[in-house]
Design a protein around this motif. Sequence first.
Motif, mmCIF file in Angstrom:
data_model
loop_
_atom_site.group_PDB
_atom_site.id
_atom_site.type_symbol
_atom_site.label_atom_id
_atom_site.label_comp_id
_atom_site.label_asym_id
_atom_site.label_seq_id
_atom_site.Cartn_x
_atom_site.Cartn_y
_atom_site.Cartn_z
ATOM 1 N N ASP A 1 0.837 -1.215 0.000
ATOM 2 C CA ASP A 1 0.000 0.000 0.000
ATOM 3 C C ASP A 1 0.867 1.259 0.000
ATOM 4 O OD1 ASP A 1 -2.283 -1.561 0.039
ATOM 5 O OD2 ASP A 1 -2.703 -1.229 2.175
ATOM 6 N N SER A 2 1.946 1.249 0.791
ATOM 7 C CA SER A 2 2.815 2.436 0.852
ATOM 8 C C SER A 2 3.520 2.657 -0.482
ATOM 9 C CB SER A 2 3.830 2.314 1.992
ATOM 10 O OG SER A 2 4.882 1.438 1.667
ATOM 11 N N ILE A 3 3.861 1.580 -1.164
ATOM 12 C CA ILE A 3 4.504 1.687 -2.477
ATOM 13 C C ILE A 3 3.538 2.317 -3.470
ATOM 14 C CG2 ILE A 3 5.351 0.305 -4.432
ATOM 15 C CD1 ILE A 3 6.501 -1.658 -2.258
ATOM 16 N N LYS A 4 2.332 1.782 -3.531
ATOM 17 C CA LYS A 4 1.333 2.281 -4.483
ATOM 18 C C LYS A 4 0.931 3.721 -4.186
ATOM 19 C CE LYS A 4 -0.572 -2.331 -5.263
ATOM 20 N NZ LYS A 4 -1.729 -3.200 -5.003
ATOM 21 N N SER A 5 0.793 4.062 -2.904
ATOM 22 C CA SER A 5 0.351 5.414 -2.546
ATOM 23 C C SER A 5 1.391 6.478 -2.866
ATOM 24 C CB SER A 5 -0.051 5.481 -1.068
ATOM 25 O OG SER A 5 1.082 5.345 -0.244
ATOM 26 N N ALA A 6 2.635 6.056 -3.111
ATOM 27 C CA ALA A 6 3.710 7.005 -3.435
ATOM 28 C C ALA A 6 3.794 7.297 -4.926
ATOM 29 C CB ALA A 6 5.041 6.455 -2.936
ATOM 30 N N GLY A 7 2.920 6.673 -5.725
ATOM 31 C CA GLY A 7 2.964 6.906 -7.166
ATOM 32 C C GLY A 7 3.791 5.874 -7.919
ATOM 33 N N ILE A 8 4.086 4.760 -7.268
ATOM 34 C CA ILE A 8 4.796 3.667 -7.930
ATOM 35 C C ILE A 8 3.738 2.732 -8.497
ATOM 36 C CG2 ILE A 8 6.414 1.746 -7.633
ATOM 37 C CD1 ILE A 8 7.591 3.392 -5.233
ATOM 38 N N SER A 9 3.685 2.661 -9.824
ATOM 39 C CA SER A 9 2.641 1.874 -10.473
ATOM 40 C C SER A 9 3.040 0.416 -10.668
ATOM 41 C CB SER A 9 2.246 2.504 -11.805
ATOM 42 O OG SER A 9 3.388 2.684 -12.626
ATOM 43 N N ASP A 10 4.328 0.146 -10.708
ATOM 44 C CA ASP A 10 4.797 -1.235 -10.824
ATOM 45 C C ASP A 10 6.191 -1.318 -10.225
ATOM 46 O OD1 ASP A 10 4.720 -3.964 -11.541
ATOM 47 O OD2 ASP A 10 5.721 -3.578 -13.445
ATOM 48 N N GLU B 1 3.460 10.427 -12.612
ATOM 49 C CA GLU B 1 3.892 11.825 -12.471
ATOM 50 C C GLU B 1 3.812 12.344 -11.038
ATOM 51 O OE1 GLU B 1 -0.397 11.557 -13.051
ATOM 52 O OE2 GLU B 1 1.231 10.808 -14.289
ATOM 53 N N THR B 2 3.132 11.621 -10.140
ATOM 54 C CA THR B 2 3.036 12.062 -8.745
ATOM 55 C C THR B 2 4.224 11.607 -7.901
ATOM 56 O OG1 THR B 2 1.792 10.117 -7.981
ATOM 57 C CG2 THR B 2 0.507 11.973 -8.893
ATOM 58 N N PHE B 3 5.048 10.708 -8.426
ATOM 59 C CA PHE B 3 6.150 10.153 -7.639
ATOM 60 C C PHE B 3 7.247 11.184 -7.419
ATOM 61 C CE2 PHE B 3 10.279 7.965 -7.307
ATOM 62 C CZ PHE B 3 10.035 7.222 -6.172
ATOM 63 N N ASP B 4 7.669 11.270 -6.155
ATOM 64 C CA ASP B 4 8.777 12.132 -5.755
ATOM 65 C C ASP B 4 9.629 11.332 -4.765
ATOM 66 O OD1 ASP B 4 10.480 13.906 -4.423
ATOM 67 O OD2 ASP B 4 9.001 15.505 -4.324
ATOM 68 N N PRO B 5 10.865 10.982 -5.124
ATOM 69 C CA PRO B 5 11.693 10.153 -4.230
ATOM 70 C C PRO B 5 11.858 10.742 -2.826
ATOM 71 C CG PRO B 5 12.753 10.412 -6.370
ATOM 72 C CD PRO B 5 11.560 11.325 -6.358
ATOM 73 N N LYS B 6 11.992 12.053 -2.734
ATOM 74 C CA LYS B 6 12.153 12.678 -1.412
ATOM 75 C C LYS B 6 10.875 12.545 -0.591
ATOM 76 C CE LYS B 6 15.791 15.799 -2.769
ATOM 77 N NZ LYS B 6 16.197 17.127 -3.117
ATOM 78 N N LYS B 7 9.733 12.722 -1.239
ATOM 79 C CA LYS B 7 8.453 12.572 -0.546
ATOM 80 C C LYS B 7 8.258 11.119 -0.107
ATOM 81 C CE LYS B 7 3.496 13.200 -1.044
ATOM 82 N NZ LYS B 7 2.396 13.376 -1.977
ATOM 83 N N LYS B 8 8.631 10.173 -0.957
ATOM 84 C CA LYS B 8 8.520 8.754 -0.606
ATOM 85 C C LYS B 8 9.389 8.446 0.604
ATOM 86 C CE LYS B 8 7.851 4.222 -1.090
ATOM 87 N NZ LYS B 8 7.244 3.654 0.096
ATOM 88 N N ALA B 9 10.614 8.956 0.628
ATOM 89 C CA ALA B 9 11.516 8.735 1.766
ATOM 90 C C ALA B 9 10.918 9.300 3.051
ATOM 91 C CB ALA B 9 12.882 9.344 1.487
ATOM 92 N N GLU B 10 10.332 10.489 2.954
ATOM 93 C CA GLU B 10 9.690 11.117 4.122
ATOM 94 C C GLU B 10 8.495 10.294 4.589
ATOM 95 O OE1 GLU B 10 7.136 15.112 4.852
ATOM 96 O OE2 GLU B 10 9.093 15.409 3.891
ATOM 97 N N MET B 11 7.687 9.832 3.643
ATOM 98 C CA MET B 11 6.538 8.983 3.986
ATOM 99 C C MET B 11 7.009 7.718 4.703
ATOM 100 S SD MET B 11 4.363 9.345 0.410
ATOM 101 C CE MET B 11 3.336 7.912 0.735
ATOM 102 N N ASP B 12 8.092 7.115 4.214
ATOM 103 C CA ASP B 12 8.597 5.883 4.806
ATOM 104 C C ASP B 12 9.101 6.094 6.227
ATOM 105 O OD1 ASP B 12 7.980 4.581 2.467
ATOM 106 O OD2 ASP B 12 10.062 4.383 1.776
ATOM 107 N N VAL B 13 9.823 7.194 6.453
ATOM 108 C CA VAL B 13 10.354 7.492 7.786
ATOM 109 C C VAL B 13 9.216 7.659 8.794
ATOM 110 C CG1 VAL B 13 11.512 9.308 9.133
ATOM 111 C CG2 VAL B 13 12.543 8.460 7.028
ATOM 112 N N ASN B 14 8.091 8.185 8.334
ATOM 113 C CA ASN B 14 6.957 8.448 9.221
ATOM 114 C C ASN B 14 5.934 7.315 9.269
ATOM 115 O OD1 ASN B 14 7.680 11.127 10.150
ATOM 116 N ND2 ASN B 14 7.392 11.738 8.023
ATOM 117 N N ASN B 15 6.243 6.179 8.654
ATOM 118 C CA ASN B 15 5.328 5.046 8.643
ATOM 119 C C ASN B 15 5.929 3.927 9.500
ATOM 120 O OD1 ASN B 15 4.028 2.578 7.938
ATOM 121 N ND2 ASN B 15 3.355 3.459 6.012
ATOM 122 N N PRO B 16 5.365 3.679 10.694
ATOM 123 C CA PRO B 16 5.943 2.667 11.589
ATOM 124 C C PRO B 16 6.013 1.268 10.966
ATOM 125 C CG PRO B 16 4.300 3.984 12.745
ATOM 126 C CD PRO B 16 4.223 4.367 11.305
#
Length: 115
Positions: free
Chosen positions: A38-47, A65-80
Amino acid sequence: MNQNKRFCLALDLKDDPALIKKYKEYHWSGQAWPEITDSIKSAGISDMQIYCTGNRLFMIMEVDETFDPKKKAEMDVNNPKVQEWERLMDQFQIPLPWAEDGQKWVPMDKIFQLA
């Protein structure tokens, strides 16, 4: 028009057949935790695909086009749950010799394309 972009990354596993087998088991179809997919898909990773040869891993990510590596990294750090998964995967993974401090997956450069 397809606006997807592709990222290719590499990472090594500890060179231990039992650990490699266990790592593969965690990643077989349907075995990854749903919170992770779910976290992968919600970051704009389609496959996302991961390939293995020996102890070397190769990942292909198709992103929209919504994928941003920095945003994904931030999302991951904040996801237990993602942090729990990363700690679990740490027992299997070793950084490539040229990886930066703290870097797991290292981006690969495309050097050939059949036109």
